[in-house]
Design a protein around this motif. Structure first.
Motif, mmCIF file in Angstrom:
data_model
loop_
_atom_site.group_PDB
_atom_site.id
_atom_site.type_symbol
_atom_site.label_atom_id
_atom_site.label_comp_id
_atom_site.label_asym_id
_atom_site.label_seq_id
_atom_site.Cartn_x
_atom_site.Cartn_y
_atom_site.Cartn_z
ATOM 1 N N UNK A 190 1.388 -14.552 10.196
ATOM 2 C CA UNK A 190 1.311 -15.241 8.524
ATOM 3 C C UNK A 190 1.335 -13.943 7.751
ATOM 4 N N UNK A 191 0.929 -12.721 8.061
ATOM 5 C CA UNK A 191 0.865 -11.580 6.926
ATOM 6 C C UNK A 191 1.868 -10.428 7.010
ATOM 7 N N UNK A 192 3.106 -10.676 7.904
ATOM 8 C CA UNK A 192 3.847 -9.546 7.909
ATOM 9 C C UNK A 192 4.945 -9.627 6.618
ATOM 10 N N UNK A 193 5.741 -8.692 6.470
ATOM 11 C CA UNK A 193 6.612 -8.442 5.267
ATOM 12 C C UNK A 193 7.707 -9.383 5.570
ATOM 13 N N UNK A 194 7.660 -10.768 5.121
ATOM 14 C CA UNK A 194 8.731 -11.818 5.765
ATOM 15 C C UNK A 194 10.051 -11.018 5.053
ATOM 16 N N UNK A 195 10.120 -10.677 3.669
ATOM 17 C CA UNK A 195 11.211 -10.367 3.094
ATOM 18 C C UNK A 195 12.160 -9.284 3.624
ATOM 19 N N UNK A 196 11.196 -8.316 4.318
ATOM 20 C CA UNK A 196 12.049 -7.272 4.990
ATOM 21 C C UNK A 196 12.718 -7.518 6.299
ATOM 22 N N UNK A 197 11.956 -8.489 6.871
ATOM 23 C CA UNK A 197 12.447 -9.297 8.195
ATOM 24 C C UNK A 197 13.687 -9.956 7.704
ATOM 25 N N UNK A 198 13.766 -10.578 6.836
ATOM 26 C CA UNK A 198 14.897 -11.568 6.581
ATOM 27 C C UNK A 198 15.940 -10.655 6.209
ATOM 28 N N UNK A 199 15.828 -9.612 5.308
ATOM 29 C CA UNK A 199 17.017 -8.801 5.038
ATOM 30 C C UNK A 199 17.606 -8.066 6.461
ATOM 31 N N UNK A 200 16.956 -7.681 7.241
ATOM 32 C CA UNK A 200 17.216 -6.895 8.566
ATOM 33 C C UNK A 200 18.110 -8.423 9.453
ATOM 34 N N UNK A 201 17.613 -9.616 9.259
ATOM 35 C CA UNK A 201 18.228 -10.606 9.896
ATOM 36 C C UNK A 201 19.669 -10.970 9.348
ATOM 37 N N UNK A 202 19.489 -10.983 8.008
ATOM 38 C CA UNK A 202 20.694 -11.337 6.978
ATOM 39 C C UNK A 202 21.977 -10.199 7.492
ATOM 40 N N UNK A 203 21.500 -8.870 7.415
ATOM 41 C CA UNK A 203 22.311 -7.741 8.004
ATOM 42 C C UNK A 203 22.864 -8.090 9.071
ATOM 43 N N UNK A 204 22.381 -8.507 9.959
ATOM 44 C CA UNK A 204 22.822 -8.732 11.390
ATOM 45 C C UNK A 204 23.953 -9.834 11.310
ATOM 46 N N UNK A 205 23.542 -10.680 10.433
ATOM 47 C CA UNK A 205 24.365 -12.098 10.586
ATOM 48 C C UNK A 205 25.734 -11.507 9.684
ATOM 49 N N UNK A 206 25.659 -10.951 8.617
ATOM 50 C CA UNK A 206 26.648 -10.306 7.987
ATOM 51 C C UNK A 206 27.672 -9.714 8.708
#
Length: 284
Positions: free
Chosen positions: A135-151
């Motif tokens: 619940x308390x991780x840096x969700x935005x940083x994780x999103x950005x990394x996942x989006x980079x891989x998808x892109x």
């Protein structure tokens, strides 16, 4: 005189009275009587998967819908005489975002990310990849990394992050970019020949805002949080869609505007002729 009407409504804390605010006595029954009229097509729009939608219908004695947009917008079911059928045209439409891949094919992209834990198989589907997060991780940083891989693989996706406060865990859904409530509602309208003037969408939360601030006629029920109302008003003004936005305030037919009472108030706002249907139903 209005001949056809499409009512699209979110479930939790919109049609379902499972929020903190009180429900108007008899409002849900009045909504069910309206939905039973032959002029009305009813669609439920929910993040819930099919089994949980069926639980809601049973537990809250909801009218059976004609359509269900579920699984955070990744599935559409047509419901006829109690039989649920997938709508394959919708899956073909959103599937183009993933260039022939399905959710199971995307799992290896994120297998090395330690904060991701796959949700149960019942909560996955062809175009929905769902994880639990601390619940308390840096969700935005994780999103950005996942989006980079998808892109990097030329895949267009939407990443939907939320928090299950009751369970104390984060939730993350990876979806095709077009698997949104707004696109699904517009897809249904187009294929079933409902114009904007024939459609009303009801919601209560930030997940509903893309539809609420669109040209589709919409209502925020009175129990919507103040910050959601403020954001909806601001975005609708910016986008020039205030004439398609209504906030239920209560007072209509003596009801308080929460949940199903707010949906009925919104329908009456856009379609005054429907008030006669509601009063006819009351007299019966």
């Amino acid at each position: 005189m209005l001949k056809r009407l499409l009512i699209c409504t979110d479930l939790d804390r919109t049609l379902l009275p499972n929020g903190r605010q009180p429900e108007s006595p008899g409002a849900r029954e009045r909504f069910a009587r309206l939905a039973a009229r032959p002029e009305v097509t009813l669609a439920y729009v929910s993040g819930r998967h099919r089994a949980l939608v069926e639980v809601a219908i049973r537990d809250y004695a909801l009218p059976m819908p004609d359509w269900v947009i579920g699984d955070v917008g990744t599935t559409i079911y047509r419901v006829q005489r109690g039989i649920w059928r997938h709508w394959p045209e919708w899956e073909r439409d959103i599937g183009t975002d993933w260039r022939g891949l399905e959710a199971k094919d995307l799992r290896p992209l994120f297998a090395d990310l330690p904060d991701l834990r796959l949700q149960e198989e019942a909560k996955q589907n062809r175009y929905k990849l769902s994880y639990y997060l601390p619940p308390h991780i840096d969700a935005e940083a994780l999103r950005q990394e996942m989006e980079r891989r998808l892109c990097a693989r030329n895949l267009t996706a939407g990443l939907i992050h939320s928090v299950d406060e009751e369970a104390g865990t984060g939730l993350l859904d990876v979806l095709p970019a077009r698997a949104t409530k707004r696109h699904a509602v517009e897809f249904l309208m187009r294929h079933q020949a409902f114009a904007v003037a024939d459609t009303v969408y009801a919601g209560d939360s930030g997940n509903d805002l893309p539809v609420i601030v669109s040209p589709i006629r919409s209502v925020l029920v009175a129990n919507a949080a103040d910050d959601v109302v403020e954001k909806a008003e601001r975005l609708a003004a910016k986008l020039g869609s205030l004439n398609a936005f209504y906030r239920a305030r209560g007072g209509f037919l003596g009801m308080n505007g929460n949940y199903s009472a707010g949906i009925l108030e919104g329908v009456a706002h856009y379609h005054p002729g429907a008030v006669l249907w509601m009063k006819e139903n009351d007299e019966r």
